[in-house]
Design a protein around this motif. Structure first.
Motif, PDB file in Angstrom:
ATOM      1  N   LEU A 141       0.835  -1.200   0.000  1.00  0.00           N
ATOM      2  CA  LEU A 141       0.000   0.000   0.000  1.00  0.00           C
ATOM      3  C   LEU A 141       0.869   1.250   0.000  1.00  0.00           C
ATOM      4  O   LEU A 141       0.626   2.184  -0.767  1.00  0.00           O
ATOM      5  N   LEU A 142       1.923   1.258   0.830  1.00  0.00           N
ATOM      6  CA  LEU A 142       2.785   2.432   0.918  1.00  0.00           C
ATOM      7  C   LEU A 142       3.665   2.588  -0.321  1.00  0.00           C
ATOM      8  O   LEU A 142       3.850   3.699  -0.813  1.00  0.00           O
ATOM      9  N   ILE A 143       4.193   1.482  -0.827  1.00  0.00           N
ATOM     10  CA  ILE A 143       5.004   1.555  -2.056  1.00  0.00           C
ATOM     11  C   ILE A 143       4.118   1.950  -3.231  1.00  0.00           C
ATOM     12  O   ILE A 143       4.476   2.807  -4.042  1.00  0.00           O
ATOM     13  N   GLY A 144       2.957   1.334  -3.310  1.00  0.00           N
ATOM     14  CA  GLY A 144       2.030   1.628  -4.407  1.00  0.00           C
ATOM     15  C   GLY A 144       1.484   3.042  -4.353  1.00  0.00           C
ATOM     16  O   GLY A 144       1.082   3.599  -5.379  1.00  0.00           O
ATOM     17  N   ALA A 145       1.449   3.646  -3.157  1.00  0.00           N
ATOM     18  CA  ALA A 145       0.930   5.008  -3.037  1.00  0.00           C
ATOM     19  C   ALA A 145       1.760   5.986  -3.861  1.00  0.00           C
ATOM     20  O   ALA A 145       1.209   6.896  -4.489  1.00  0.00           O
ATOM     21  N   PHE A 146       3.077   5.792  -3.892  1.00  0.00           N
ATOM     22  CA  PHE A 146       3.914   6.661  -4.730  1.00  0.00           C
ATOM     23  C   PHE A 146       3.522   6.526  -6.199  1.00  0.00           C
ATOM     24  O   PHE A 146       3.415   7.516  -6.917  1.00  0.00           O
ATOM     25  N   GLY A 147       3.328   5.287  -6.642  1.00  0.00           N
ATOM     26  CA  GLY A 147       2.981   5.047  -8.043  1.00  0.00           C
ATOM     27  C   GLY A 147       1.619   5.581  -8.418  1.00  0.00           C
ATOM     28  O   GLY A 147       1.456   6.242  -9.454  1.00  0.00           O
ATOM     29  N   VAL A 148       0.608   5.307  -7.597  1.00  0.00           N
ATOM     30  CA  VAL A 148      -0.748   5.790  -7.888  1.00  0.00           C
ATOM     31  C   VAL A 148      -0.769   7.310  -7.880  1.00  0.00           C
ATOM     32  O   VAL A 148      -1.365   7.940  -8.759  1.00  0.00           O
ATOM     33  N   GLY A 149      -0.101   7.908  -6.910  1.00  0.00           N
ATOM     34  CA  GLY A 149      -0.028   9.364  -6.874  1.00  0.00           C
ATOM     35  C   GLY A 149       0.697   9.926  -8.084  1.00  0.00           C
ATOM     36  O   GLY A 149       0.306  10.958  -8.631  1.00  0.00           O
ATOM     37  N   GLY A 150       1.750   9.241  -8.521  1.00  0.00           N
ATOM     38  CA  GLY A 150       2.451   9.672  -9.733  1.00  0.00           C
ATOM     39  C   GLY A 150       1.557   9.633 -10.952  1.00  0.00           C
ATOM     40  O   GLY A 150       1.584  10.540 -11.786  1.00  0.00           O
ATOM     41  N   VAL A 151       0.728   8.601 -11.056  1.00  0.00           N
ATOM     42  CA  VAL A 151      -0.208   8.494 -12.185  1.00  0.00           C
ATOM     43  C   VAL A 151      -1.248   9.600 -12.114  1.00  0.00           C
ATOM     44  O   VAL A 151      -1.527  10.268 -13.124  1.00  0.00           O
ATOM     45  N   VAL A 152      -1.818   9.830 -10.932  1.00  0.00           N
ATOM     46  CA  VAL A 152      -2.868  10.847 -10.789  1.00  0.00           C
ATOM     47  C   VAL A 152      -2.309  12.246 -11.038  1.00  0.00           C
ATOM     48  O   VAL A 152      -2.914  13.047 -11.762  1.00  0.00           O
ATOM     49  N   VAL A 153      -1.142  12.555 -10.474  1.00  0.00           N
ATOM     50  CA  VAL A 153      -0.539  13.883 -10.675  1.00  0.00           C
ATOM     51  C   VAL A 153      -0.147  14.065 -12.139  1.00  0.00           C
ATOM     52  O   VAL A 153      -0.348  15.139 -12.716  1.00  0.00           O
ATOM     53  N   SER A 154       0.384  13.019 -12.759  1.00  0.00           N
ATOM     54  CA  SER A 154       0.740  13.084 -14.180  1.00  0.00           C
ATOM     55  C   SER A 154      -0.504  13.341 -15.033  1.00  0.00           C
ATOM     56  O   SER A 154      -0.480  14.157 -15.958  1.00  0.00           O
ATOM     57  N   TRP A 155      -1.568  12.643 -14.709  1.00  0.00           N
ATOM     58  CA  TRP A 155      -2.828  12.834 -15.446  1.00  0.00           C
ATOM     59  C   TRP A 155      -3.356  14.255 -15.258  1.00  0.00           C
ATOM     60  O   TRP A 155      -3.789  14.886 -16.202  1.00  0.00           O
ATOM     61  N   ARG A 156      -3.282  14.764 -14.024  1.00  0.00           N
ATOM     62  CA  ARG A 156      -3.737  16.133 -13.754  1.00  0.00           C
ATOM     63  C   ARG A 156      -2.880  17.143 -14.502  1.00  0.00           C
ATOM     64  O   ARG A 156      -3.393  18.102 -15.081  1.00  0.00           O
ATOM     65  N   ASN A 157      -1.568  16.926 -14.534  1.00  0.00           N
ATOM     66  CA  ASN A 157      -0.683  17.831 -15.255  1.00  0.00           C
ATOM     67  C   ASN A 157      -0.984  17.836 -16.745  1.00  0.00           C
ATOM     68  O   ASN A 157      -0.921  18.874 -17.388  1.00  0.00           O
ATOM     69  N   GLN A 158      -1.309  16.682 -17.308  1.00  0.00           N
ATOM     70  CA  GLN A 158      -1.648  16.614 -18.729  1.00  0.00           C
ATOM     71  C   GLN A 158      -2.958  17.337 -19.014  1.00  0.00           C
ATOM     72  O   GLN A 158      -3.082  18.034 -20.011  1.00  0.00           O
ATOM     73  N   ARG A 159      -3.933  17.177 -18.138  1.00  0.00           N
ATOM     74  CA  ARG A 159      -5.239  17.802 -18.355  1.00  0.00           C
ATOM     75  C   ARG A 159      -5.179  19.312 -18.221  1.00  0.00           C
ATOM     76  O   ARG A 159      -5.882  20.031 -18.933  1.00  0.00           O
ATOM     77  N   THR A 160      -4.373  19.808 -17.293  1.00  0.00           N
ATOM     78  CA  THR A 160      -4.295  21.253 -17.087  1.00  0.00           C
ATOM     79  C   THR A 160      -3.219  21.897 -17.943  1.00  0.00           C
ATOM     80  O   THR A 160      -3.088  23.111 -17.942  1.00  0.00           O
ATOM     81  N   GLY A 161      -2.433  21.079 -18.644  1.00  0.00           N
ATOM     82  CA  GLY A 161      -1.388  21.612 -19.508  1.00  0.00           C
ATOM     83  C   GLY A 161      -0.161  22.084 -18.755  1.00  0.00           C
ATOM     84  O   GLY A 161       0.657  22.810 -19.299  1.00  0.00           O
ATOM     85  N   GLN A 162      -0.021  21.693 -17.508  1.00  0.00           N
ATOM     86  CA  GLN A 162       1.140  22.105 -16.721  1.00  0.00           C
ATOM     87  C   GLN A 162       2.305  21.187 -17.034  1.00  0.00           C
ATOM     88  O   GLN A 162       2.149  19.982 -17.119  1.00  0.00           O
ATOM     89  N   ALA A 163       3.436  21.774 -17.197  1.00  0.00           N
ATOM     90  CA  ALA A 163       4.658  20.978 -17.368  1.00  0.00           C
ATOM     91  C   ALA A 163       5.211  20.665 -15.989  1.00  0.00           C
ATOM     92  O   ALA A 163       5.063  21.441 -15.049  1.00  0.00           O
ATOM     93  N   GLN A 164       5.852  19.533 -15.893  1.00  0.00           N
ATOM     94  CA  GLN A 164       6.461  19.160 -14.618  1.00  0.00           C
ATOM     95  C   GLN A 164       7.699  20.011 -14.404  1.00  0.00           C
ATOM     96  O   GLN A 164       8.580  20.067 -15.248  1.00  0.00           O
ATOM     97  N   LEU A 165       7.749  20.665 -13.280  1.00  0.00           N
ATOM     98  CA  LEU A 165       8.898  21.493 -12.959  1.00  0.00           C
ATOM     99  C   LEU A 165       9.931  20.658 -12.223  1.00  0.00           C
ATOM    100  O   LEU A 165       9.592  19.848 -11.374  1.00  0.00           O
ATOM    101  N   PRO A 166      11.207  20.864 -12.541  1.00  0.00           N
ATOM    102  CA  PRO A 166      12.234  20.133 -11.795  1.00  0.00           C
ATOM    103  C   PRO A 166      12.291  20.661 -10.369  1.00  0.00           C
ATOM    104  O   PRO A 166      11.933  21.806 -10.109  1.00  0.00           O
ATOM    105  N   PRO A 167      12.748  19.832  -9.445  1.00  0.00           N
ATOM    106  CA  PRO A 167      12.861  20.314  -8.064  1.00  0.00           C
ATOM    107  C   PRO A 167      13.888  21.438  -7.991  1.00  0.00           C
ATOM    108  O   PRO A 167      14.843  21.464  -8.759  1.00  0.00           O
ATOM    109  N   PRO A 168      13.676  22.391  -7.080  1.00  0.00           N
ATOM    110  CA  PRO A 168      14.622  23.515  -6.998  1.00  0.00           C
ATOM    111  C   PRO A 168      15.995  23.034  -6.539  1.00  0.00           C
ATOM    112  O   PRO A 168      16.112  22.120  -5.733  1.00  0.00           O
ATOM    113  N   ALA A 169      17.005  23.663  -7.102  1.00  0.00           N
ATOM    114  CA  ALA A 169      18.385  23.309  -6.754  1.00  0.00           C
ATOM    115  C   ALA A 169      18.726  23.925  -5.398  1.00  0.00           C
ATOM    116  O   ALA A 169      18.352  25.049  -5.093  1.00  0.00           O
ATOM    117  N   VAL A 170      19.439  23.172  -4.604  1.00  0.00           N
ATOM    118  CA  VAL A 170      19.872  23.650  -3.297  1.00  0.00           C
ATOM    119  C   VAL A 170      21.211  24.337  -3.481  1.00  0.00           C
ATOM    120  O   VAL A 170      22.125  23.788  -4.097  1.00  0.00           O
TER     121      VAL A 170
END
Length: 183
Positions: free
Chosen positions: A144-173
């Motif tokens: 459940l915990l390992i799969g949560a990362f994957g399911v969330g990745g699919v849902v966020v990816s789908w949301r980004n595609q629908r809203t036209g948002q590009a994935q931003l890279p994480p900010p550099a430290v």
């Protein structure tokens, strides 16, 4: 006898999951890479959304299954949730497979990396499932915990595609030392 039976069930699930993950990675490699990018770049968001999706959907499916007349709706939601988890675990398997490939210094195709990662995840989870008792619960929670990362990745990816948002890279430290990348 029960240990052998549970090992056989775990092996059967592995025999079904690994080729499905490899086939999906072979047929949709760009989508898997996109989901992997979301998991790596927005891990906390992916985990939170994936955990909420799995838990709320699971409770909804159970509630609908209790009301006998809504069993077809619960079955439809179950297969939808199963598909989300399969795609998400395929992306997680890809991440694990890439790391194992780098560790073994083997350059393989993305589908082979997914298969390698899926086998590694199964090799860790199936023995806990086979031991039974509270270990079966530990295996369930781990998936459940390992799969949560994957399911969330699919849902966020789908949301980004629908809203036209590009994935931003994480900010550099500032002052961070660059290390090897996962790509």
């Amino acid at each position: 006898g029960n240990l052998i039976l549970r090992l056989m069930v775990g092996l059967g699930i592995t025999i079904i999951f690994v080729p499905l993950a490899g086939l999906f990675a072979y047929s949709k490699p760009n989508y898997i890479v996109q989901v992997e990018g979301v998991i790596k770049g927005q891990a906390a968001l992916a985990f939170a959304i994936g955990l909420l999706t799995n838990v709320i959907s699971g409770l909804l499916i159970a509630f609908l299954a209790v009301t006998v007349c809504l069993i077809p709706v619960s079955a439809l939601l179950f297969f939808l949730l199963f598909g989300l988890n399969l795609i998400g675990l395929t992306a997680i398997s890809g991440i694990v497979g890439k790391r194992i490939g780098r560790w073994l210094k083997v350059d393989a195709s993305p589908a082979v990396q997914v298969i390698l990662g899926a086998l590694a995840l199964s090799a860790v989870i199936v023995p806990f499932f086979a031991l039974g008792g509270c270990f079966r619960f530990i295996a369930f929670v781990a998936m459940l915990l390992i799969g949560a990362f994957g399911v969330g990745g699919v849902v966020v990816s789908w949301r980004n595609q629908r809203t036209g948002q590009a994935q931003l890279p994480p900010p550099a430290v500032k002052g961070a030392i660059e290390g090897p990348t996962d790509e």
